[in-house]
Motif scaffolding. Sequence first.
Motif, PDB file in Angstrom:
ATOM      1  N   GLU A  15      -8.010  -1.858  26.199  1.00 56.61           N
ATOM      2  CA  GLU A  15      -7.316  -1.862  27.481  1.00 56.61           C
ATOM      3  C   GLU A  15      -7.038  -3.309  27.839  1.00 56.61           C
ATOM      4  OE1 GLU A  15      -8.436  -1.204  32.106  1.00 56.61           O
ATOM      5  OE2 GLU A  15      -8.725   0.571  30.834  1.00 56.61           O
ATOM      6  N   TYR A  18      -2.181  -7.318  33.078  1.00 56.02           N
ATOM      7  CA  TYR A  18      -1.951  -8.537  33.841  1.00 56.02           C
ATOM      8  C   TYR A  18      -2.202  -8.280  35.322  1.00 56.02           C
ATOM      9  CZ  TYR A  18       0.699  -9.242  29.523  1.00 56.02           C
ATOM     10  OH  TYR A  18       1.080  -9.307  28.217  1.00 56.02           O
ATOM     11  N   ASP A  19      -2.897  -9.222  35.963  1.00 63.47           N
ATOM     12  CA  ASP A  19      -3.125  -9.164  37.413  1.00 63.47           C
ATOM     13  C   ASP A  19      -3.680  -7.809  37.866  1.00 63.47           C
ATOM     14  OD1 ASP A  19      -2.080 -11.760  37.643  1.00 63.47           O
ATOM     15  OD2 ASP A  19      -0.038 -10.984  37.777  1.00 63.47           O
ATOM     16  N   GLY A  20      -4.620  -7.305  37.097  1.00 57.47           N
ATOM     17  CA  GLY A  20      -5.253  -6.045  37.455  1.00 57.47           C
ATOM     18  C   GLY A  20      -4.448  -4.812  37.099  1.00 57.47           C
ATOM     19  N   ARG A  21      -3.267  -4.993  36.556  1.00 64.32           N
ATOM     20  CA  ARG A  21      -2.411  -3.858  36.187  1.00 64.32           C
ATOM     21  C   ARG A  21      -2.533  -3.594  34.701  1.00 64.32           C
ATOM     22  NH1 ARG A  21       2.646  -3.445  34.012  1.00 64.32           N
ATOM     23  NH2 ARG A  21       2.862  -5.729  34.107  1.00 64.32           N
ATOM     24  N   PRO A  22      -3.050  -2.452  34.291  1.00 60.59           N
ATOM     25  CA  PRO A  22      -3.184  -2.169  32.862  1.00 60.59           C
ATOM     26  C   PRO A  22      -1.826  -1.933  32.212  1.00 60.59           C
ATOM     27  CG  PRO A  22      -3.811  -0.238  34.135  1.00 60.59           C
ATOM     28  CD  PRO A  22      -3.575  -1.345  35.119  1.00 60.59           C
ATOM     29  N   ARG A  25      -3.520   1.096  27.251  1.00 56.41           N
ATOM     30  CA  ARG A  25      -4.542   2.031  27.695  1.00 56.41           C
ATOM     31  C   ARG A  25      -5.100   2.760  26.476  1.00 56.41           C
ATOM     32  NH1 ARG A  25      -0.021   2.186  30.770  1.00 56.41           N
ATOM     33  NH2 ARG A  25      -0.187   1.919  33.037  1.00 56.41           N
ATOM     34  N   ARG A  61      -9.705  -6.175  28.166  1.00 53.95           N
ATOM     35  CA  ARG A  61     -10.700  -5.824  29.185  1.00 53.95           C
ATOM     36  C   ARG A  61     -11.737  -4.866  28.626  1.00 53.95           C
ATOM     37  NH1 ARG A  61      -6.050  -4.436  33.649  1.00 53.95           N
ATOM     38  NH2 ARG A  61      -5.351  -6.588  34.020  1.00 53.95           N
TER      39      ARG A  61
END
Length: 305
Positions: A15, A18-22, A25, A61
Amino acid sequence: MASDATPALVLEAVEAGYDGRPVLRDFSLSIAAGSIYALLGANGAGKSTVARVACGLLPARRGQVRVGDGAQSRGRIGLAPQDSALFPALSPRENVEVTARLCGLARGGVRAAVDRALALTGCEPRADQAVRTLSGGWRRRANLAAALVGPPRLLIADEPTEGVDAATRGVLAHALRATAQGGAGCLLISHDAVFVAETADRVGVMAQGRLIAEGAPHDLLREAFGVARLLSVRFPKPASAEVASQLARAGLTEDGEGLEWRRLSEDALSFAHTLAPLVDSDGGEIAVRRPGLDDLVARLSGGLS
């Protein structure tokens, strides 16, 4: 083709984003040493994110990323990014020499490695000109030469054929195949479906950060389309209402602007003969061909029935 028991690249349940946006997946991928693996997909599918994760520019991540036999292989990644990584004031030869030294090549082996990379990518005729004076195609060659000088165990080429002519496409294809035959694994990111079909051993089709199909190009096309052919009708201006109505009744779908109509079927040739007088009356042209990888991407994305 040369190969090694250890895969050149393995991604397991990755996973990343960028900037908390996956973007990726639960993404898994394996590229064998000595092979070329191409990723296809629409813009935003996640192809370049895979490349960034593979070469360590973007940390995962979750999941695992293995290059070759472990972390020490990170230094043996050759990256030819979509945006040129060359110094514009230097020549291709000087750029490749800089890269060779950054790769840690022994001083005595730099010249031979540089000459080989320039020869493999056909750069010799422009090797000593400043990069800023070169056309886009010559910059693409030099960009790939810098990625190959290592030499890499894993080569990542992101859109290497963007904006190049047919001659350069052929040179780049030869360079990728020679690199794979030498034992490296190659990850090719491309929108150029024809180049991929001619070059790649395996193809992965991406959508929304996931692999939705994977296999050898011929096998994927046979599985998706069988013996069906693609009937395409093109007009220089939107088809008239009468012609459009008759094409729709014949089962063709249009591109949203009325300039192209298509139908995928096993009897495409007979439909072409039937529709020819109608299409001619409106100034259009008919073509029938085998579906390609671009059609496969469109079909898997819901755009070709």
